[in-house]
Design a protein around this motif. Structure first.
Motif, PDB file in Angstrom:
ATOM      1  N   SER A  90       8.624  15.289   0.349  1.00 65.07           N
ATOM      2  CA  SER A  90       8.553  16.364  -0.638  1.00 65.07           C
ATOM      3  C   SER A  90       7.116  16.861  -0.782  1.00 65.07           C
ATOM      4  O   SER A  90       6.837  17.708  -1.601  1.00 65.07           O
ATOM      5  CB  SER A  90       9.038  15.836  -1.990  1.00 65.07           C
ATOM      6  N   LYS A  91       6.202  16.295   0.038  1.00 62.50           N
ATOM      7  CA  LYS A  91       4.781  16.505  -0.267  1.00 62.50           C
ATOM      8  C   LYS A  91       4.119  17.633   0.508  1.00 62.50           C
ATOM      9  O   LYS A  91       3.144  18.216   0.039  1.00 62.50           O
ATOM     10  CB  LYS A  91       4.038  15.187  -0.100  1.00 62.50           C
ATOM     11  N   ILE A  92       4.601  17.911   1.701  1.00 60.36           N
ATOM     12  CA  ILE A  92       4.071  19.069   2.425  1.00 60.36           C
ATOM     13  C   ILE A  92       5.227  19.827   3.070  1.00 60.36           C
ATOM     14  O   ILE A  92       6.293  19.260   3.329  1.00 60.36           O
ATOM     15  CB  ILE A  92       3.057  18.690   3.538  1.00 60.36           C
ATOM     16  N   MET A 150      -1.230  11.125  -1.755  1.00 56.13           N
ATOM     17  CA  MET A 150      -1.517   9.972  -0.903  1.00 56.13           C
ATOM     18  C   MET A 150      -0.663  10.030   0.355  1.00 56.13           C
ATOM     19  O   MET A 150      -1.100   9.768   1.452  1.00 56.13           O
ATOM     20  CB  MET A 150      -1.211   8.671  -1.646  1.00 56.13           C
ATOM     21  N   GLY A 151       0.613  10.358   0.177  1.00 53.84           N
ATOM     22  CA  GLY A 151       1.521  10.411   1.318  1.00 53.84           C
ATOM     23  C   GLY A 151       1.700  11.837   1.802  1.00 53.84           C
ATOM     24  O   GLY A 151       1.325  12.787   1.119  1.00 53.84           O
ATOM     25  N   PHE A 152       2.230  11.995   2.990  1.00 58.85           N
ATOM     26  CA  PHE A 152       2.589  13.325   3.498  1.00 58.85           C
ATOM     27  C   PHE A 152       3.336  13.219   4.815  1.00 58.85           C
ATOM     28  O   PHE A 152       3.903  14.180   5.299  1.00 58.85           O
ATOM     29  CB  PHE A 152       1.347  14.222   3.692  1.00 58.85           C
ATOM     30  N   ARG A 196       0.825  -1.208   0.000  1.00 61.81           N
ATOM     31  CA  ARG A 196       0.000   0.000   0.000  1.00 61.81           C
ATOM     32  C   ARG A 196       0.864   1.266   0.000  1.00 61.81           C
ATOM     33  O   ARG A 196       0.662   2.181  -0.795  1.00 61.81           O
ATOM     34  CB  ARG A 196      -0.918   0.000   1.229  1.00 61.81           C
ATOM     35  N   GLU A 197       1.868   1.298   0.874  1.00 64.25           N
ATOM     36  CA  GLU A 197       2.712   2.492   0.979  1.00 64.25           C
ATOM     37  C   GLU A 197       3.502   2.741  -0.305  1.00 64.25           C
ATOM     38  O   GLU A 197       3.635   3.876  -0.753  1.00 64.25           O
ATOM     39  CB  GLU A 197       3.675   2.376   2.163  1.00 64.25           C
ATOM     40  N   LEU A 198       4.045   1.649  -0.876  1.00 63.77           N
ATOM     41  CA  LEU A 198       4.862   1.832  -2.081  1.00 63.77           C
ATOM     42  C   LEU A 198       4.001   2.246  -3.270  1.00 63.77           C
ATOM     43  O   LEU A 198       4.427   3.031  -4.118  1.00 63.77           O
ATOM     44  CB  LEU A 198       5.648   0.550  -2.385  1.00 63.77           C
ATOM     45  N   GLU A 244       7.120   9.004   6.490  1.00 66.20           N
ATOM     46  CA  GLU A 244       7.490   7.942   7.431  1.00 66.20           C
ATOM     47  C   GLU A 244       7.712   6.601   6.780  1.00 66.20           C
ATOM     48  O   GLU A 244       8.434   5.769   7.324  1.00 66.20           O
ATOM     49  CB  GLU A 244       6.308   7.713   8.395  1.00 66.20           C
ATOM     50  N   ALA A 245       7.020   6.388   5.657  1.00 67.44           N
ATOM     51  CA  ALA A 245       6.898   5.013   5.160  1.00 67.44           C
ATOM     52  C   ALA A 245       8.250   4.393   4.832  1.00 67.44           C
ATOM     53  O   ALA A 245       8.568   3.311   5.325  1.00 67.44           O
ATOM     54  CB  ALA A 245       5.974   4.982   3.951  1.00 67.44           C
ATOM     55  N   LEU A 246       9.055   5.075   4.011  1.00 69.26           N
ATOM     56  CA  LEU A 246      10.313   4.450   3.593  1.00 69.26           C
ATOM     57  C   LEU A 246      11.196   4.154   4.802  1.00 69.26           C
ATOM     58  O   LEU A 246      11.789   3.078   4.901  1.00 69.26           O
ATOM     59  CB  LEU A 246      11.035   5.333   2.573  1.00 69.26           C
ATOM     60  N   ASP A 301       1.243   4.023  -3.010  1.00 65.63           N
ATOM     61  CA  ASP A 301       0.968   5.441  -2.747  1.00 65.63           C
ATOM     62  C   ASP A 301       2.093   6.303  -3.302  1.00 65.63           C
ATOM     63  O   ASP A 301       1.864   7.289  -3.990  1.00 65.63           O
ATOM     64  CB  ASP A 301       0.887   5.693  -1.230  1.00 65.63           C
ATOM     65  N   ASN A 302       3.319   5.902  -3.009  1.00 62.69           N
ATOM     66  CA  ASN A 302       4.472   6.686  -3.457  1.00 62.69           C
ATOM     67  C   ASN A 302       4.565   6.723  -4.976  1.00 62.69           C
ATOM     68  O   ASN A 302       4.829   7.769  -5.569  1.00 62.69           O
ATOM     69  CB  ASN A 302       5.767   6.108  -2.886  1.00 62.69           C
ATOM     70  N   ALA A 303       4.341   5.566  -5.605  1.00 67.45           N
ATOM     71  CA  ALA A 303       4.432   5.505  -7.065  1.00 67.45           C
ATOM     72  C   ALA A 303       3.370   6.413  -7.687  1.00 67.45           C
ATOM     73  O   ALA A 303       3.645   7.147  -8.636  1.00 67.45           O
ATOM     74  CB  ALA A 303       4.260   4.064  -7.537  1.00 67.45           C
TER      75      ALA A 303
HETATM   76 MG    MG Z   1       4.663   7.573   1.122  1.00 64.84          MG
END
Ligand code: MG
Ligand code: ADP
Length: 648
Positions: free
Chosen positions: A100-102, A114-116, A50-52, A119-121, A54-56
């Motif tokens: 890089s998102k917020i 999707m991400g912000f 799910r996280e990856l 943390e995920a990576l 989102d990033n893609a």
């Molecule tokens: Mg992410």
């Protein structure tokens, strides 16, 4: 104080000393912080997927390939063709809270990606062996970084990013033990991709497991195509388009606040025993939100009784400032600022999709396309509020309106659908009005205009079968109607409408029907006198042990007055004296409708059968009885032909 004296314990210069009996307070090492965060975000391979993904998607990928080994436990590899990560930022991308998102609180409040959380990576890297291989469009070549060592090397790749996650939870054997079989973990991973894929038809997805291609969904501009690919053609066949639905008018119009609901609602007869086909999205993000789930289920209350679970794909477009997505690390929960309005809008949108009788829709569709010209009545539907906004169609989670893919005819069908919603009775076209007049309970059946049988959606009645079914002929072939089930729905809807208007119209009985009542029945009749009157039932005590039914609802005048009275009394006795009508009126009315509906084995004349068919065409939710069973089925000429091996 001499220099050799110990500092007083409360001096800011004193080194921290633990309280007696416990270790000193320390800041946790980075790695451990990430591992703790991973506990929240990474539960199993599917969470990594799910996280990856989102990033893609945030990187603008149009094609995403997922490769798994051993259910994702040995390897999860996500390959995308997004913008990639610049060499200088690679190390930072792996750091906690680096994104890089917020960049500000304002960004967070209006976040569209999707991400912000950044943390995920870091979290995934702390519980696996992770490498990133990535290349931006302007780079001479790709770079690969090993998350653990931070070692960076030149590598080969086209623009985009590949994230490889090996040996998940290798360093935390306790967590690894919680994983299920490879097959189960694989199923969860596929489900995670499904959730993304439904909202992103324009992105192509591939899933490989142990070297074999498991799923492949090609990019498409047609959201229905994607749904069919992901959930099966069956789902499309047994579902209805949910029309756009604005906020209740008048609400907060100054702030130009809008909420759009789209998607597909499964028909009640396609309901399932498990809630496994319920997909809800907020601005393209898959969520499991209680408000949305409850709203969706309650839209089915009236057509799906019992434990059956509806299937749906629900897309909500809402001003990002009106929803907080930062409620939970996995971001599958959200908080709406106006959850009541969201609930109401979603419920209404699904309800009106479900309310339109499908026979009428299908026939309307057919006749509209036969004439290949919008008919006079149809063209008046094309209001501005329904104009498909093709420009928005490329945004995630916004589906192009059906009209955009099917031309103007689709739009009319949806608008006809909207007509059936109670709110939209204002500009009902003439044809529909006349149909609903015919449906009024007391119109003599001769009043049916002479119209060729095959122009009515449910056709012309031919006969009654075994006292249970009505057989009718329409343009498509044979229509079989379960007459009790159909009539029950018609009566129920009529009672609901009357009660909504004020009270149910009553018809006095020339000769009161008396019956020997129990003490409880007499007590209930007295305690609920007013409620009974609102329901069209007048009951008085005739003697100490006898009740008399003096009036019954006009709609139910044909039925057994005593049986009706007794079952309503029984129902009332189960509820508290106060506000039964407010809380339980649909159940009460359903009970009454069952009594009023034609019983099996009653002989109907052709005129009566035709009247029933016309009422079905004009009654909301008439495709299902009050218990969610179908009321009619079409048997096409083609199906009949194949029964007789008749080639066409
Ligand atoms: Mg992410
Ligand atoms: P978040 O997604 O919340 O920003 P992540 O830890 O998932 O946090 O990712 C950190 C950063 O790494 C992202 O903000 C993004 O800039 C970059 N990144 C991660 N995955 C990709 C990818 N597949 N393509 C491009 N950039 C990526």
């Amino acid at each position: 104080m001499k220099p050799s004296d110990p500092l007083p314990a409360d001096s800011p210069l004193a080194p921290p000393s633990p309280a007696p009996g416990r270790p000193a307070i320390r800041e946790l090492p980075d790695e451990l912080i990430s591992q703790i965060a991973a506990g929240e975000v990474v539960e199993r391979p599917a969470s990594v997927v799910r996280e990856l993904l989102d990033n893609a998607l945030d990187a603008g990928a149009r094609r995403i390939t997922l490769r798994l080994v051993a259910g994702g436990v040995r390897l999860i590899c996500v390959e995308d063709d997004g913008v990639g990560i610049a060499r200088d930022e690679l190390a930072l991308a792996l750091r906690r809270h680096a994104t890089s998102k917020i960049g500000s609180l304002h960004d967070l409040e209006t976040v569209q990606t999707m991400g912000f959380r950044g943390e995920a990576l870091a979290a995934i890297a702390s519980v696996s062996e992770m490498t990133l291989l990535t290349r931006t469009a302007d780079a001479a070549h790709a770079w690969q970084i090993d998350a653990r060592s931070g070692e960076l090397r030149a590598a080969a790749r086209t623009t985009g990013t590949t994230v490889e996650v090996k040996e998940l939870f290798f360093s935390t054997p306790a967590r690894r033990k919680f994983l299920k079989s490879d097959a189960t973990e694989l199923a969860h991973c596929v489900e995670a991709v499904r959730r993304h894929a439904l909202a992103r038809p324009q992105v192509g997805f591939e899933i490989w497991h142990d070297g074999r291609l498991v799923e492949q969904w090609r990019a498409t501009d047609d959201p229905d195509r994607r749904i069919a690919d992901v959930l099966g053609d069956d789902f499309i066949e047994h579902s209805i388009v949910i029309g756009p639905h604005a906020w209740p008018s008048g609400h907060d119009s100054a702030s130009n606040l809008t909420l759009q609901v789209s998607g597909r609602a499964g028909t009640p007869d396609a309901a399932r025993s498990r809630a496994d086909h319920q997909y809800a999205y907020v601005n393209g993000r898959h969520v499991r939100d209680r408000v949305l789930m409850h709203a969706a289920r309650s839209a089915y209350d009236d057509v799906l009784h019992g434990q059956r679970q509806p299937a749906y794909v629900l897309m909500l477009q809402i001003d990002p400032a009106r929803v907080d997505v930062n409620v939970h690390p996995t971001k599958t929960e959200v908080r709406f600022r106006d959850s009541q309005q969201v609930h109401q809008s979603v419920r209404r949108a699904i309800e009106s999709a479900l309310a339109a009788p499908r026979a009428a829709l299908a026939a309307y569709d057919a006749s509209a396309s036969a004439s290949a010209q919008p008919s006079a009545t149809a063209s008046s539907f094309g209001t501005a509020s329904h104009t498909p906004d093709t420009a928005r169609a490329s945004q995630p989670g916004v589906w192009p309106a059906r009209a955009a893919t099917q031309g103007t005819l689709g739009l009319q069908v949806r608008d006809l659908q909207a007509l059936w919603s109670p709110a939209a009775s204002a500009d009902v076209p003439a044809a529909v009005v006349s149909a609903s007049r015919i449906a009024s309970p007391d119109t003599p059946t001769e009043a049916i205009p002479t119209i060729a049988g095959d122009e009515w959606p449910l056709g012309r009645a031919l006969a009654q079968l075994q006292g249970v079914y009505i057989l009718a002929e329409n343009a498509q072939g044979l229509v079989v109607v379960d007459m009790h089930a159909a009539h029950e729905r018609i009566v129920y809807e009529r009672l609901k409408q009357q009660l909504g208007d004020a009270s149910i119209s009553a018809q006095p009985l020339l000769i009161p029907a008396t019956f020997a009542a129990t003490a409880q029945e007499i007590a209930t009749a007295e305690a609920h006198g007013d409620t009974l009157l609102q329901l069209g039932l007048e009951l008085t005590a005739f003697s100490q042990r006898t009740l008399a039914v003096r009036s019954v609802p006009t709609t139910l005048a044909q039925g057994d007055a005593v049986a009706l009275a007794r079952s309503v009394l029984a129902e009332l006795a189960q509820h508290d004296a106060t506000d039964v009508l407010a809380r339980a009126h649909n159940e009460l009315l359903a009970t009454m409708a069952c009594h009023g509906a034609v019983r099996a084995n009653r002989q109907l004349t052709l005129a009566e059968m035709n009247a029933l068919l016309r009422q079905m065409e004009a009654t909301e939710r008439s495709d299902q009885c009050n218990h969610g069973r179908p009321t009619w089925r079409q048997i096409s000429l083609r199906e009949l032909d194949s029964l007789f091996w008749r080639g066409r």
